[in-house]
Design an enzyme around this catalytic site. Structure first.
Site, PDB file in Angstrom:
ATOM      1  N   HIS A   1       0.838  -1.207   0.000  1.00  0.00           N
ATOM      2  CA  HIS A   1       0.000   0.000   0.000  1.00  0.00           C
ATOM      3  C   HIS A   1       0.873   1.256   0.000  1.00  0.00           C
ATOM      4  CE1 HIS A   1      -3.320   2.686   1.423  1.00  0.00           C
ATOM      5  NE2 HIS A   1      -2.315   3.275   2.049  1.00  0.00           N
ATOM      6  N   GLU A   2       1.901   1.277   0.836  1.00  0.00           N
ATOM      7  CA  GLU A   2       2.770   2.458   0.895  1.00  0.00           C
ATOM      8  C   GLU A   2       3.558   2.634  -0.399  1.00  0.00           C
ATOM      9  OE1 GLU A   2       2.320   4.589   3.072  1.00  0.00           O
ATOM     10  OE2 GLU A   2       1.056   3.352   4.357  1.00  0.00           O
TER      11      GLU A   2
ATOM     12  N   HIS B   1       1.494   4.416  -2.899  1.00  0.00           N
ATOM     13  CA  HIS B   1       1.540   5.871  -2.751  1.00  0.00           C
ATOM     14  C   HIS B   1       2.760   6.445  -3.466  1.00  0.00           C
ATOM     15  CE1 HIS B   1      -1.865   6.582  -0.226  1.00  0.00           C
ATOM     16  NE2 HIS B   1      -1.429   5.846   0.773  1.00  0.00           N
TER      17      HIS B   1
ATOM     18  N   GLU C   1      -6.350   7.147  -0.744  1.00  0.00           N
ATOM     19  CA  GLU C   1      -6.310   5.905   0.027  1.00  0.00           C
ATOM     20  C   GLU C   1      -6.973   4.755  -0.723  1.00  0.00           C
ATOM     21  OE1 GLU C   1      -4.602   5.170   2.600  1.00  0.00           O
ATOM     22  OE2 GLU C   1      -3.893   7.210   2.913  1.00  0.00           O
TER      23      GLU C   1
END
Length: 315
Positions: free
Chosen positions: A130-131, A134, A201
């Site tokens: 997930h990071e 980003h 998100e």
């Protein structure tokens, strides 16, 4: 989120900053605020990673000090087609994580000791994916700039209220309008953070699920982190609430008014979206809410599942 919408939101933050400057010092105050906002953006562009990592006392690790974590980040970065980011660990009992940096070539991923101690390898892989999403989406610079300007708006608004604003307007509606803007401007900045955060998100959840290949790894991690955030305080985040939207789960989500101005979408909605994505990507992954540890028999396993679970955050 489109670049146009992002630019408009950042312009709105700058306009709020200038409005506070005008109330404090008139036209010259607005001009000074504009110059300060521009200087802050330039400074943040070059120093965003150092600023945030220092704020949270993050320590950089390598393959010698945290071999499992660094190898996991390297494997997932390779799957995402990204250069290897720097890896940091924050000594914090709340399980959480964020990414920062002005571009993928200068990115950093930071996780807390609580995250490494409480999550399984599969869940940790979902969080890191997930990071990295980003980073791949170039969200990291936007998150830091937004936090910097929003924090400055709150600080300057408090300064203006303390000194009473522009004294030339201190009668009648001028005073009322000044006080109203100084009170509402920080709330407006929070709303802009919400608009940016909610969209990014969901996008990072989807891309992160595709990077690790198992949406339910991330879904399980989100449920576990959200539950802990209501029980374990993040002292550093309490001191700098404008940075809360950078984390995978709002570190302030269990604290009173923060629920009314949440910087993140509902965790249950995020989990539901990942569950729907499971049918498209394939594989069920870890079941939500199961105890941290190796994957149950028959569940999809990660490349890191074959080794014994690390006993501490550095292994």
């Amino acid at each position: 989120m489109s670049y146009f919408k992002t630019a408009m939101l950042l312009a709105g933050l700058t306009a709020l900053f200038m409005g506070i400057g005008y109330l404090i010092g008139g036209a010259s105050g607005a001009l000074i605020a504009l110059v300060v906002a521009a200087a802050m953006n330039v400074f943040t562009y070059w120093n965003s990673d150092r600023m945030v990592l220092s704020m949270y006392g993050a320590q950089e690790v390598d393959v010698r000090s945290a071999p499992d974590l660094v190898r996991m980040v390297a494997e997932l970065a390779g799957r995402a087609g990204l250069p290897m980011p720097r890896v940091f660990i924050m000594d914090n009992p709340q399980p959480n994580a964020f990414a920062t940096g002005r571009n993928p070539e200068n990115a950093a991923v930071a996780v807390t000791t609580g995250l490494m101690q409480q999550l399984s390898r599969e869940e940790l892989a979902g969080v890191i994916a997930h990071e990295l999403a980003h980073v791949k989406n170039h969200d990291t610079l936007l998150m830091t700039i937004t936090a910097t300007i929003a924090g400055a708006i709150s600080m300057v608004a408090q300064f203006g209220m303390f000194f009473g604003g522009n004294r030339e307007n201190n009668n009648g509606p001028g005073l009322i309008g000044s006080l109203a803007l100084m009170i509402l401007a920080p709330l407006g900045a929070m709303l802009v953070q919400m608009a940016i955060s909610r969209t990014r998100e969901y996008a990072a959840d989807e891309m992160g699920a595709r990077i690790c290949g198992q949406p339910m790894w991330l879904a399980s991690a989100l449920g576990r982190i959200d539950a802990a955030a209501h029980q374990v305080p993040n002292v550093e985040a309490e001191r700098a609430p404008a940075t809360a939207h950078m984390f995978i789960i709002n570190p302030l989500s269990g604290q009173g008014m923060d629920n009314l101005f949440a910087t993140h979408p509902s965790t249950q909605n995020r989990i539901a979206a990942l569950q729907r994505l499971t049918g498209e990507i394939g594989g069920g992954g870890a079941s939500i809410g199961r105890p941290a540890g190796p994957s149950p028999r028959g569940a999809p396993r990660s490349p890191w599942s074959g080794q014994p679970r690390a006993r501490g955050p550095w292994g």
